[in-house]
Design a protein around this motif. Structure first.
Motif, PDB file in Angstrom:
ATOM      1  N   LYS A  21       0.899  -1.201  -0.206  1.00  0.00           N
ATOM      2  CA  LYS A  21       0.050  -0.035   0.079  1.00  0.00           C
ATOM      3  C   LYS A  21       0.848   1.156   0.039  1.00  0.00           C
ATOM      4  O   LYS A  21       1.829   1.169   0.801  1.00  0.00           O
ATOM      5  CB  LYS A  21      -0.921  -0.108   1.351  1.00  0.00           C
ATOM      6  N   LEU A  22       0.548   2.088  -0.931  1.00  0.00           N
ATOM      7  CA  LEU A  22       1.348   3.428  -0.816  1.00  0.00           C
ATOM      8  C   LEU A  22       0.193   4.637  -0.318  1.00  0.00           C
ATOM      9  O   LEU A  22      -0.685   4.561  -0.597  1.00  0.00           O
ATOM     10  CB  LEU A  22       1.548   3.724  -2.249  1.00  0.00           C
ATOM     11  N   THR A  23       0.979   5.431   0.524  1.00  0.00           N
ATOM     12  CA  THR A  23      -0.017   6.462   1.486  1.00  0.00           C
ATOM     13  C   THR A  23       0.629   7.505   1.108  1.00  0.00           C
ATOM     14  O   THR A  23       1.960   7.938   1.171  1.00  0.00           O
ATOM     15  CB  THR A  23      -0.188   6.014   2.767  1.00  0.00           C
ATOM     16  N   ALA A  24      -0.237   8.670   0.462  1.00  0.00           N
ATOM     17  CA  ALA A  24       0.349  10.264   0.465  1.00  0.00           C
ATOM     18  C   ALA A  24      -0.353  11.103   1.449  1.00  0.00           C
ATOM     19  O   ALA A  24      -1.135  10.903   1.737  1.00  0.00           O
ATOM     20  CB  ALA A  24      -0.320  10.461  -1.050  1.00  0.00           C
ATOM     21  N   SER A  25       0.587  11.611   2.285  1.00  0.00           N
ATOM     22  CA  SER A  25       0.192  12.205   3.205  1.00  0.00           C
ATOM     23  C   SER A  25       0.909  13.798   3.236  1.00  0.00           C
ATOM     24  O   SER A  25       2.200  13.714   2.676  1.00  0.00           O
ATOM     25  CB  SER A  25       0.527  11.811   4.698  1.00  0.00           C
ATOM     26  N   PRO A  26       0.319  14.941   3.686  1.00  0.00           N
ATOM     27  CA  PRO A  26       1.158  16.247   3.403  1.00  0.00           C
ATOM     28  C   PRO A  26       2.040  16.385   4.436  1.00  0.00           C
ATOM     29  O   PRO A  26       1.927  15.766   5.762  1.00  0.00           O
ATOM     30  CB  PRO A  26      -0.063  17.070   3.747  1.00  0.00           C
ATOM     31  N   ALA A  27       2.939  17.176   4.135  1.00  0.00           N
ATOM     32  CA  ALA A  27       4.250  17.200   5.236  1.00  0.00           C
ATOM     33  C   ALA A  27       3.461  18.204   6.384  1.00  0.00           C
ATOM     34  O   ALA A  27       3.793  17.915   7.535  1.00  0.00           O
ATOM     35  CB  ALA A  27       5.083  18.299   4.587  1.00  0.00           C
ATOM     36  N   ASP A  28       2.534  19.000   6.092  1.00  0.00           N
ATOM     37  CA  ASP A  28       1.741  19.872   7.148  1.00  0.00           C
ATOM     38  C   ASP A  28       0.484  19.146   7.233  1.00  0.00           C
ATOM     39  O   ASP A  28      -0.331  19.035   6.333  1.00  0.00           O
ATOM     40  CB  ASP A  28       1.328  21.180   6.424  1.00  0.00           C
ATOM     41  N   ALA A  29       0.234  18.634   8.584  1.00  0.00           N
ATOM     42  CA  ALA A  29      -1.010  17.985   8.756  1.00  0.00           C
ATOM     43  C   ALA A  29      -2.150  18.783   8.583  1.00  0.00           C
ATOM     44  O   ALA A  29      -3.218  18.226   8.154  1.00  0.00           O
ATOM     45  CB  ALA A  29      -0.847  17.493  10.320  1.00  0.00           C
TER      46      ALA A  29
END
Length: 212
Positions: A21-29
């Protein structure tokens, strides 16, 4: 992998399979994640990419109340009265919780097959307030079972009985008059309710029927 000579920048490609699974999350929550392929929309939370049933699943993992606020803004708009926005928030929250793990990869889709959900572009101060003011509220039957919180934009003067739509009774759902919807009928084609000799019931639009 690198692109051809006509590209100014290399494009990265990823192969996802075998349970990965690849997860994309922002550097700033507090910032959203943008999905270019999905109408360039931006979403709260994180985006998961993984193989599911032979296809690529793109799933937004998001806080329930952030999701509810966006659904309210996607289904209505900021011009609606606050109490209407609150009612929509309760219905939207109840609906998604009732679905459970509906798709095996996600609770609901982002279309009107379930509920319209367009991410941060449909967040307005009024809908965020409506979600927060009703946080945790849901519709339930006397035994605590969550209600099937169906809703619509226009019932044409009355809602249909569940038997006519799903062929079965649904607890807490029945036909009711909706007289304020009648204004939406003006200038529109009429639908006739048809009962066949074998007992089947259906509807036919007036421009497709010859009255005899």
């Amino acid at each position: 992998c690198a692109g051809d000579g006509g590209l100014t920048q290399a494009i990265s490609h990823y192969a996802i399979g075998g349970g990965a699974k690849l997860t994309a999350s922002p550097a700033d929550a507090s910032a959203p994640v943008r999905v270019v392929e999905r109408s360039n929309r931006a979403y709260r939370g994180e985006i998961d990419l993984f193989a599911h049933s032979g296809a690529l699943a793109v799933v937004n993992r998001v806080d329930l109340e952030d999701y509810v606020a966006s659904v309210v803004g996607s289904e209505l708009d900021a011009a609606w009265p606050m109490e209407a926005l609150k009612a929509q928030a309760v219905a939207a929250r109840t609906y998604v919780l009732k679905q459970g793990w509906k798709y095996g990869a996600a609770h609901v889709s982002d279309s009107t097959s379930d509920q319209a959900y367009r991410g941060v572009e449909r967040e307005f101060p009024a809908v965020v307030e409506a979600a927060r003011a009703t946080a945790g509220e849901r519709l339930a039957l006397a035994d605590g079972t969550l209600l099937d919180a169906f809703y619509h934009s226009n019932a044409g003067g009355a809602t249909a009985d569940p038997l006519e739509v799903w062929g079965r009774e649904i607890a807490g759902v029945s036909s009711v008059q909706s007289p304020t919807d009648s204004a939406a009928e003006r200038g529109k084609l009429i639908w006739y309710r048809v009962v066949l000799s074998d007992g089947r019931v259906g509807y036919i639009r007036s421009d497709l029927a010859d009255l005899t």
